[in-house]
Design an enzyme around this catalytic site. Structure first.
Site, short mmCIF file in Angstrom:
data_model
loop_
_atom_site.label_atom_id
_atom_site.label_comp_id
_atom_site.label_asym_id
_atom_site.label_seq_id
_atom_site.Cartn_x
_atom_site.Cartn_y
_atom_site.Cartn_z
N HIS A 182 2.17 -13.45 -5.60
CA HIS A 182 2.64 -13.49 -4.22
C HIS A 182 1.88 -14.56 -3.45
O HIS A 182 0.88 -15.11 -3.94
CB HIS A 182 2.49 -12.11 -3.54
CG HIS A 182 1.06 -11.73 -3.30
ND1 HIS A 182 0.61 -11.23 -2.10
CD2 HIS A 182 -0.03 -11.78 -4.10
CE1 HIS A 182 -0.69 -10.98 -2.17
NE2 HIS A 182 -1.10 -11.29 -3.38
N SER A 203 -1.92 -10.34 -7.98
CA SER A 203 -2.50 -11.17 -6.93
C SER A 203 -3.47 -12.19 -7.53
O SER A 203 -3.13 -12.90 -8.48
CB SER A 203 -3.17 -10.27 -5.90
OG SER A 203 -3.50 -10.98 -4.72
#
Length: 356
Positions: free
Chosen positions: A117, A94
């Site tokens: 993501h 992330s």
């Protein structure tokens, strides 16, 4: 009185001159930086207090966290004058993967992982509120895309595809996409899944909120006792030159010196075998075949045997100065004495070379 946010970073002095280390283990910001002017200023002040350093090592093992904290750290590291080397000590997921993009050099062990993501959040309110949140997320995604592309040059459409898919990348895949620069073959990390928790190098990360959890083969990274296992890596010349240049250059120089010495000795030994009519054999050995004096001596003996008594007598004459041969005229040499004379000649040549 508001509670002071807990630090999620640690700056450490390094043993090397003009260098320091930043440790980012665990969640990035346990409390949001949204509207918080204290926490990012504290990070910036600590970074500045390191002084005029030339090397900054950043070690990451994090499942991500607050996007604004990560973006601020990325910007501060990116603009720092020091050379920034990032090591992924397990997981960079992330926003932690975005921080990793600040490295001038990014290194991952082969079984470390990186996850990228689209940004996501929780929200409440009416339809207008959610439309505004969606717009904010789109703007945040653009800044994240810029960070990945600045580091890797990856195609935008391909990057968006990876972000949409919530992609877990191995070190090889991250290297292929240009998100890292090197794979550290010397180090491995322990990894396992326990329920919905991913355990990387002793830290646990809750991945139940992700749609596509990684597939972890724990046997490939740890033994029965759960201890770190270093895989057997085939050491090639390329790996030795790249990862151990000092050893490579020392071995190369030593090999060169030994080779020069051995070649000089070979030329000297061949010179001792010079005989009439054998020039071509000796030159081929010197400059083409690389044969040793012992190998060439057999050929010379055969040539002298087959060339008749005149050639043999000439060879005996050449050996006369050492006063160890009592030779006769060519006409007086009998066939049954040829082998004895040849053996004597070889022995004399060896004595001249210092070989007993």
């Amino acid at each position: 009185m508001p509670q002071k946010a807990k630090k999620f970073w640690e700056f450490r002095a390094s043993k090397m001159k003009n260098s320091a280390e930043l440790l980012l283990y665990g969640p990035i910001s346990e409390e949001s930086w949204w509207g918080d002017e204290v926490t990012p200023k504290q990070f910036a002040d600590e970074l500045k207090s390191l002084g005029d350093i030339s090397e900054l090592t950043v070690r990451i093992n994090s499942g991500g966290g607050d996007v604004f904290a990560g973006q601020a750290i990325h910007s501060l590291l990116r603009s720092h004058q020091a050379k920034v080397t990032v090591y992924v000590d397990g997981l960079a997921a992330s926003i932690a993967s975005v921080i990793a993009m600040a490295g001038d050099t990014v290194v991952m062990p082969r079984n470390a992982m990186m996850m990228i993501h689209n940004p996501w959040t929780f929200g409440w309110g009416n339809a207008n509120d959610f439309r505004r949140i969606a717009d904010d997320l789109d703007k945040i995604r653009e800044s994240i895309i810029a960070a990945y592309q600045d580091k890797s040059g990856i195609d935008r459409d391909k990057l968006i595809e990876l972000l949409d898919a919530e992609t877990w990348l191995t070190a090889e895949e991250a290297l292929e996409h240009g998100l890292i620069d090197e794979i550290d073959e010397r180090k491995t990390v322990t990894a396992s899944m326990k329920g919905g928790m991913l355990v990387m190098n002793g830290l646990s990360f809750d991945i139940t909120g992700f749609r596509n959890p990684p597939k972890i083969d724990a046997t490939a990274t740890s033994n029965a006792a759960g201890k770190e296992v270093n895989p057997q890596v085939e050491l090639t010349v390329e790996i030795l030159a790249k990862q151990y240049p000092d050893i490579y250059n020392a071995v190369k120089q030593e090999g060169y010196n030994d080779g020069v010495k051995a070649e000089r000795e070979r030329f000297k030994a061949l010179q001792e075998l010079e005989a009439p009519g054998c020039e071509e054999i000796l030159n081929q050995a010197r400059y083409e075949t690389g044969e040793t004096a012992e190998q060439v001596a057999i050929k010379i003996v055969n040539v002298l045997k087959s060339s008749g008594v005149n050639r043999l007598a000439a060879a005996i004459q050449d050996a006369a100065p050492v006063n160890q041969l009592d030779y006769q005229s060519a006409a007086q040499v009998k066939d049954d004495e040829k082998d004895r004379v040849i053996s004597t000649m070889v022995r004399v040549a060896n004595q001249k070379r210092g070989v007993k």
